[in-house]
Motif scaffolding. Sequence first.
Motif, PDB file in Angstrom:
ATOM      1  N   MET A   1       0.845  -1.193   0.000  1.00 26.21           N
ATOM      2  CA  MET A   1       0.000   0.000   0.000  1.00 26.21           C
ATOM      3  C   MET A   1       0.879   1.241   0.000  1.00 26.21           C
ATOM      4  O   MET A   1       1.832   1.337   0.773  1.00 26.21           O
ATOM      5  CB  MET A   1      -0.932  -0.003   1.213  1.00 26.21           C
ATOM      6  N   LYS A   2       0.562   2.211  -0.857  1.00 20.63           N
ATOM      7  CA  LYS A   2       1.397   3.398  -1.002  1.00 20.63           C
ATOM      8  C   LYS A   2       0.842   4.551  -0.168  1.00 20.63           C
ATOM      9  O   LYS A   2      -0.348   4.855  -0.219  1.00 20.63           O
ATOM     10  CB  LYS A   2       1.470   3.819  -2.468  1.00 20.63           C
ATOM     11  N   VAL A   3       1.739   5.184   0.612  1.00 22.72           N
ATOM     12  CA  VAL A   3       1.367   6.304   1.473  1.00 22.72           C
ATOM     13  C   VAL A   3       2.122   7.549   1.035  1.00 22.72           C
ATOM     14  O   VAL A   3       3.353   7.522   0.877  1.00 22.72           O
ATOM     15  CB  VAL A   3       1.686   6.004   2.950  1.00 22.72           C
ATOM     16  N   LEU A   4       1.396   8.636   0.827  1.00 23.50           N
ATOM     17  CA  LEU A   4       2.003   9.932   0.546  1.00 23.50           C
ATOM     18  C   LEU A   4       2.066  10.729   1.841  1.00 23.50           C
ATOM     19  O   LEU A   4       1.038  10.951   2.483  1.00 23.50           O
ATOM     20  CB  LEU A   4       1.187  10.696  -0.500  1.00 23.50           C
ATOM     21  N   ILE A   5       3.276  11.131   2.242  1.00 21.76           N
ATOM     22  CA  ILE A   5       3.457  11.997   3.405  1.00 21.76           C
ATOM     23  C   ILE A   5       3.697  13.415   2.899  1.00 21.76           C
ATOM     24  O   ILE A   5       4.639  13.659   2.147  1.00 21.76           O
ATOM     25  CB  ILE A   5       4.653  11.556   4.265  1.00 21.76           C
ATOM     26  N   ALA A   6       2.846  14.344   3.298  1.00 26.73           N
ATOM     27  CA  ALA A   6       2.988  15.744   2.906  1.00 26.73           C
ATOM     28  C   ALA A   6       3.237  16.568   4.166  1.00 26.73           C
ATOM     29  O   ALA A   6       2.303  16.846   4.934  1.00 26.73           O
ATOM     30  CB  ALA A   6       1.745  16.237   2.182  1.00 26.73           C
ATOM     31  N   ASP A   7       4.495  16.925   4.393  1.00 30.55           N
ATOM     32  CA  ASP A   7       4.869  17.637   5.618  1.00 30.55           C
ATOM     33  C   ASP A   7       6.196  18.341   5.365  1.00 30.55           C
ATOM     34  O   ASP A   7       7.073  17.795   4.691  1.00 30.55           O
ATOM     35  CB  ASP A   7       5.006  16.657   6.784  1.00 30.55           C
ATOM     36  N   ASP A   8       6.353  19.573   5.904  1.00 33.61           N
ATOM     37  CA  ASP A   8       7.593  20.320   5.688  1.00 33.61           C
ATOM     38  C   ASP A   8       8.604  20.125   6.815  1.00 33.61           C
ATOM     39  O   ASP A   8       9.614  20.837   6.872  1.00 33.61           O
ATOM     40  CB  ASP A   8       7.300  21.811   5.487  1.00 33.61           C
ATOM     41  N   ASP A   9       8.353  19.172   7.713  1.00 33.38           N
ATOM     42  CA  ASP A   9       9.293  18.839   8.785  1.00 33.38           C
ATOM     43  C   ASP A   9      10.127  17.642   8.335  1.00 33.38           C
ATOM     44  O   ASP A   9       9.652  16.502   8.380  1.00 33.38           O
ATOM     45  CB  ASP A   9       8.527  18.513  10.066  1.00 33.38           C
ATOM     46  N   LEU A  20       7.134   3.456   8.535  1.00 36.71           N
ATOM     47  CA  LEU A  20       6.117   2.901   7.634  1.00 36.71           C
ATOM     48  C   LEU A  20       6.721   1.872   6.689  1.00 36.71           C
ATOM     49  O   LEU A  20       6.096   0.843   6.401  1.00 36.71           O
ATOM     50  CB  LEU A  20       5.446   4.026   6.851  1.00 36.71           C
ATOM     51  N   ALA A  21       7.920   2.134   6.214  1.00 38.32           N
ATOM     52  CA  ALA A  21       8.573   1.161   5.340  1.00 38.32           C
ATOM     53  C   ALA A  21       8.810  -0.146   6.081  1.00 38.32           C
ATOM     54  O   ALA A  21       8.670  -1.239   5.510  1.00 38.32           O
ATOM     55  CB  ALA A  21       9.900   1.729   4.829  1.00 38.32           C
ATOM     56  N   ALA A  22       9.130  -0.054   7.375  1.00 37.87           N
ATOM     57  CA  ALA A  22       9.348  -1.263   8.173  1.00 37.87           C
ATOM     58  C   ALA A  22       8.069  -2.058   8.347  1.00 37.87           C
ATOM     59  O   ALA A  22       8.116  -3.271   8.615  1.00 37.87           O
ATOM     60  CB  ALA A  22       9.913  -0.885   9.535  1.00 37.87           C
ATOM     61  N   HIS A  23       6.933  -1.401   8.196  1.00 37.68           N
ATOM     62  CA  HIS A  23       5.635  -2.089   8.313  1.00 37.68           C
ATOM     63  C   HIS A  23       5.048  -2.425   6.950  1.00 37.68           C
ATOM     64  O   HIS A  23       3.851  -2.719   6.839  1.00 37.68           O
ATOM     65  CB  HIS A  23       4.662  -1.245   9.120  1.00 37.68           C
ATOM     66  N   GLY A  24       5.862  -2.345   5.910  1.00 38.68           N
ATOM     67  CA  GLY A  24       5.426  -2.806   4.598  1.00 38.68           C
ATOM     68  C   GLY A  24       4.789  -1.770   3.707  1.00 38.68           C
ATOM     69  O   GLY A  24       4.282  -2.102   2.629  1.00 38.68           O
ATOM     70  N   TYR A  25       4.812  -0.492   4.104  1.00 42.13           N
ATOM     71  CA  TYR A  25       4.221   0.549   3.278  1.00 42.13           C
ATOM     72  C   TYR A  25       5.249   1.102   2.285  1.00 42.13           C
ATOM     73  O   TYR A  25       6.435   1.214   2.590  1.00 42.13           O
ATOM     74  CB  TYR A  25       3.702   1.701   4.145  1.00 42.13           C
ATOM     75  N   ASP A  26       4.762   1.448   1.106  1.00 42.36           N
ATOM     76  CA  ASP A  26       5.570   2.132   0.101  1.00 42.36           C
ATOM     77  C   ASP A  26       5.347   3.629   0.309  1.00 42.36           C
ATOM     78  O   ASP A  26       4.209   4.105   0.215  1.00 42.36           O
ATOM     79  CB  ASP A  26       5.126   1.701  -1.296  1.00 42.36           C
ATOM     80  N   VAL A  27       6.414   4.372   0.617  1.00 40.50           N
ATOM     81  CA  VAL A  27       6.277   5.766   1.035  1.00 40.50           C
ATOM     82  C   VAL A  27       6.842   6.720  -0.009  1.00 40.50           C
ATOM     83  O   VAL A  27       7.944   6.519  -0.522  1.00 40.50           O
ATOM     84  CB  VAL A  27       6.985   6.001   2.380  1.00 40.50           C
ATOM     85  N   VAL A  28       6.075   7.777  -0.311  1.00 42.06           N
ATOM     86  CA  VAL A  28       6.561   8.909  -1.099  1.00 42.06           C
ATOM     87  C   VAL A  28       6.288  10.154  -0.270  1.00 42.06           C
ATOM     88  O   VAL A  28       5.379  10.174   0.570  1.00 42.06           O
ATOM     89  CB  VAL A  28       5.878   9.003  -2.476  1.00 42.06           C
ATOM     90  N   ALA A  29       7.068  11.217  -0.477  1.00 38.87           N
ATOM     91  CA  ALA A  29       6.940  12.386   0.387  1.00 38.87           C
ATOM     92  C   ALA A  29       7.031  13.679  -0.404  1.00 38.87           C
ATOM     93  O   ALA A  29       7.725  13.768  -1.420  1.00 38.87           O
ATOM     94  CB  ALA A  29       8.015  12.362   1.471  1.00 38.87           C
ATOM     95  N   ALA A  30       6.323  14.693   0.105  1.00 37.17           N
ATOM     96  CA  ALA A  30       6.352  16.041  -0.471  1.00 37.17           C
ATOM     97  C   ALA A  30       6.515  17.038   0.660  1.00 37.17           C
ATOM     98  O   ALA A  30       5.955  16.854   1.750  1.00 37.17           O
ATOM     99  CB  ALA A  30       5.076  16.318  -1.253  1.00 37.17           C
ATOM    100  N   ALA A  31       7.273  18.126   0.417  1.00 39.05           N
ATOM    101  CA  ALA A  31       7.578  19.088   1.471  1.00 39.05           C
ATOM    102  C   ALA A  31       6.691  20.328   1.459  1.00 39.05           C
ATOM    103  O   ALA A  31       6.806  21.181   2.333  1.00 39.05           O
ATOM    104  CB  ALA A  31       9.047  19.516   1.374  1.00 39.05           C
ATOM    105  N   ASP A  32       5.804  20.463   0.472  1.00 38.47           N
ATOM    106  CA  ASP A  32       4.886  21.594   0.456  1.00 38.47           C
ATOM    107  C   ASP A  32       3.587  21.199  -0.223  1.00 38.47           C
ATOM    108  O   ASP A  32       3.491  20.130  -0.840  1.00 38.47           O
ATOM    109  CB  ASP A  32       5.513  22.821  -0.215  1.00 38.47           C
ATOM    110  N   GLY A  33       2.589  22.082  -0.111  1.00 41.81           N
ATOM    111  CA  GLY A  33       1.268  21.738  -0.608  1.00 41.81           C
ATOM    112  C   GLY A  33       1.202  21.522  -2.103  1.00 41.81           C
ATOM    113  O   GLY A  33       0.573  20.577  -2.584  1.00 41.81           O
TER     114      GLY A  33
END
Length: 232
Positions: A1-9, A20-33
Amino acid sequence: MKVLIADDDPQLVRALRITLAAHGYDVVAAADGAAAITLAAQAHPDIVLLDLGMPHLDGVQVIEALRGWTTAPIIVVSGRTGSADKVEALDAGADDYVTKPFQIDELLARLRALGRRSVPGAAEPVVSWGDVTIDLAARDVTRGGERVHLTPTEWRMIEYLARHPGVLVTRQTLLKEIWASEQVSDSGYLRLYMSQLRKKLEVDPSRPVHLLTESGMGYRLVIDPAQHPPRE
């Protein structure tokens, strides 16, 4: 399952990515809206974790933009604890709201709950009465042949009731199902959304015959009013 994290921290994003990766999630991230919206369109995440206070576009604007084309669950993860912020985010289309700092176990539990909800089922029923039709597979409501616009929260409420027609659904059950948390206890939210649903789906919202309140207990969707006379 793919999770998008949108956070500037960046520290929080790094910690969440590892966990999340350790729990089997595929993670992508964005730093702004703005980047979050672009990445969501490219990556098609199954779930979005979203901060409200981001540069370029704030979280509520991102929610509104995403809800224009995707029904992927959105969990707001924010340091803003005011009820007005929570209501604004939920009304815009967020599925859940977690305040910082949070326990990772709680966040994982909410991810699992929303992940199960987002998996399409097999044959989904169609529930109807009078000129109202609720298509659970299409996630669509029509009245008199015209599509009825529901907010995401209104949809989750009528969807749960439609999946349990004739059954008394307690307020606590609805709060848990709608916001994926046992900690939410303000049933005033439910009264507000039920009032809106009645305006959109009942012939006479002031004298409902299908969307009934069971005083002190919860709500019931009645397909045939003859079997459950209204008590309000």
